[in-house]
Write a protein that holds these residues in place. Sequence first.
Motif, PDB file in Angstrom:
ATOM      1  N   PHE A  31      -3.924  -1.338  -6.193  1.00 42.11           N
ATOM      2  CA  PHE A  31      -4.102  -1.942  -4.888  1.00 42.11           C
ATOM      3  C   PHE A  31      -2.837  -1.402  -4.131  1.00 42.11           C
ATOM      4  CE2 PHE A  31      -2.466  -4.706  -1.627  1.00 42.11           C
ATOM      5  CZ  PHE A  31      -3.492  -5.230  -0.908  1.00 42.11           C
ATOM      6  N   HIS A  77      -1.703   1.633  -4.863  1.00 38.54           N
ATOM      7  CA  HIS A  77      -1.944   2.998  -4.594  1.00 38.54           C
ATOM      8  C   HIS A  77      -2.896   2.940  -3.408  1.00 38.54           C
ATOM      9  CE1 HIS A  77       0.195   4.268  -8.338  1.00 38.54           C
ATOM     10  NE2 HIS A  77      -0.644   3.839  -8.961  1.00 38.54           N
ATOM     11  N   ALA A  78      -3.799   2.448  -3.360  1.00 40.19           N
ATOM     12  CA  ALA A  78      -4.845   2.395  -2.254  1.00 40.19           C
ATOM     13  C   ALA A  78      -3.958   2.246  -1.018  1.00 40.19           C
ATOM     14  CB  ALA A  78      -5.825   1.354  -2.459  1.00 40.19           C
ATOM     15  N   ASN A  79      -2.997   1.375  -0.865  1.00 37.59           N
ATOM     16  CA  ASN A  79      -2.377   1.296   0.185  1.00 37.59           C
ATOM     17  C   ASN A  79      -1.139   1.910   0.778  1.00 37.59           C
ATOM     18  OD1 ASN A  79      -3.897  -1.409   1.678  1.00 37.59           O
ATOM     19  ND2 ASN A  79      -3.962  -1.674  -0.505  1.00 37.59           N
ATOM     20  N   GLU A  80      -0.960   2.935  -0.126  1.00 36.40           N
ATOM     21  CA  GLU A  80       0.179   3.906   0.125  1.00 36.40           C
ATOM     22  C   GLU A  80       0.308   4.492   1.524  1.00 36.40           C
ATOM     23  OE1 GLU A  80       0.724   6.832  -2.803  1.00 36.40           O
ATOM     24  OE2 GLU A  80       1.364   5.266  -4.370  1.00 36.40           O
ATOM     25  N   GLU A  81      -0.797   4.971   1.935  1.00 37.74           N
ATOM     26  CA  GLU A  81      -0.967   5.805   3.239  1.00 37.74           C
ATOM     27  C   GLU A  81      -0.761   4.832   4.325  1.00 37.74           C
ATOM     28  OE1 GLU A  81      -3.725   8.917   5.530  1.00 37.74           O
ATOM     29  OE2 GLU A  81      -4.425   8.495   3.256  1.00 37.74           O
ATOM     30  N   LEU A  82      -1.369   3.775   4.263  1.00 39.05           N
ATOM     31  CA  LEU A  82      -1.144   2.590   5.390  1.00 39.05           C
ATOM     32  C   LEU A  82       0.263   2.232   5.584  1.00 39.05           C
ATOM     33  CD1 LEU A  82      -2.680   0.639   7.341  1.00 39.05           C
ATOM     34  CD2 LEU A  82      -2.853  -0.753   5.485  1.00 39.05           C
ATOM     35  N   VAL A  83       0.802   2.153   4.321  1.00 36.34           N
ATOM     36  CA  VAL A  83       2.238   1.386   4.408  1.00 36.34           C
ATOM     37  C   VAL A  83       2.973   2.517   5.072  1.00 36.34           C
ATOM     38  CG1 VAL A  83       4.221   0.480   3.095  1.00 36.34           C
ATOM     39  CG2 VAL A  83       2.109   0.071   2.862  1.00 36.34           C
ATOM     40  N   THR A 129       3.885  -2.529  -2.242  1.00 36.39           N
ATOM     41  CA  THR A 129       3.374  -3.738  -1.819  1.00 36.39           C
ATOM     42  C   THR A 129       3.759  -5.024  -2.823  1.00 36.39           C
ATOM     43  OG1 THR A 129       1.447  -3.374  -3.081  1.00 36.39           O
ATOM     44  CG2 THR A 129       1.482  -2.512  -0.923  1.00 36.39           C
ATOM     45  N   ASN A 160      -0.798  -8.683   5.806  1.00 34.10           N
ATOM     46  CA  ASN A 160      -1.669  -7.819   6.435  1.00 34.10           C
ATOM     47  C   ASN A 160      -1.339  -7.413   8.005  1.00 34.10           C
ATOM     48  OD1 ASN A 160      -2.339 -10.373   7.734  1.00 34.10           O
ATOM     49  ND2 ASN A 160      -4.599 -10.209   7.285  1.00 34.10           N
TER      50      ASN A 160
END
Length: 383
Positions: free
Chosen positions: A86, A88-94, A147, A192
């Motif tokens: 989770f 890793h999947a959200n690194e770019e968003l953060v 996160t 979120n």
Amino acid sequence: MKKNLKYKAANGLEMDLDYKPVVFCDDITTLTNEEWLELRRTGIGGSEYGIINGISNFKTARDLYMDKLGYTPYWMLEDNWFTLEFGHANEELVAKAFYERTGFKPYAVRKMFRHPKYYWMIADVDYFVDIKDSEGTVRTYILEIKTTSYQNRFDWGDDFAPKIPAGYILQGRSYACVTNVYGIIYACLYDNNINSLIIRTLERDLDQEAEIIESGRHFWQDYVEKGIEPPYVEVGENAKKSARKWIAPNIHKSVLEIDGKDEVINGDTTEGTYDELIDKIDNLNEKIKKLNSEKKDCEKEIKRLQSIIEFNIGEERDCIISLNKRQKDIGISFDERKSESVPVDKIRDLKKLDKELYEYLLAISFIKIKTTKNVKFYDKVKS
């Protein structure tokens, strides 16, 4: 960092601050997962310093040692894979949220770095960000993306008392040491929406870096390179899960080293620290069970005595039963209530006899008069 500088840390380590990291993988995005893991096995990554310092909730130093030597656990007990994926999947968003909040644009450098002197120190960094200070000098920071859950957001403190989890401090400082940047910025998202982004900044601390270097050297040179398993110094569920991973089916080990000096002799419950602790726990559990049973018997007896006392005192008295612990006697006190009231028909007669007095009593809501006094009924009742 400034050029041509040296620093002697509190632990005596002489640190040269004029260096650039060695790039030993130009593009990690071209690697398969197994190839990436193999490169990681050539040194200690930032997230692994919490493990070798005993503050990880998921792995022990023994687990890390076995991984560095390429061993596969007999039992796969990993239970944090979803949290890792989770994140890793959200690194770019953060990273994008950080840019929106601060105006500083992070950039990714998908390389793997190694310290030029302390070869066991490697770094696989999320992002870098360049920030000008008040004098206009551009400072390069590592941007660590994190996160967390809503319930764990206070691990980062608040605006009045900011904090950074200890494992992340070790990770960030090791990365800063490898890459020789100015500091570390953490961007942690716990919900979120962009308002839940937590931002913390950490500048270099060379004394702490020296301690990290030494802990890594000890683990790498004294255990990994020599092929010696590090002892279990962790406690609780984490150590138990770790031990289960490396127990081979149908293989009996006669002696298990616990912390470098204590040994558990399997099959002999009279020797070894572990067996002694197990026996002690069993004995304590038996005592607790017996004491709980005695406590319940006492509570039942107190209720029985209370019912007898209340029956003898009568329903109109509210009694309080207390135990005098020093004299081991039971004391009882109660409130005796007496009421005086005027019947309604008498009040109506009063209106005819003295209207002015009646209206006065009506104004003060006169209905009845209660008197209460506390009386010591028994000084002591022998149990």
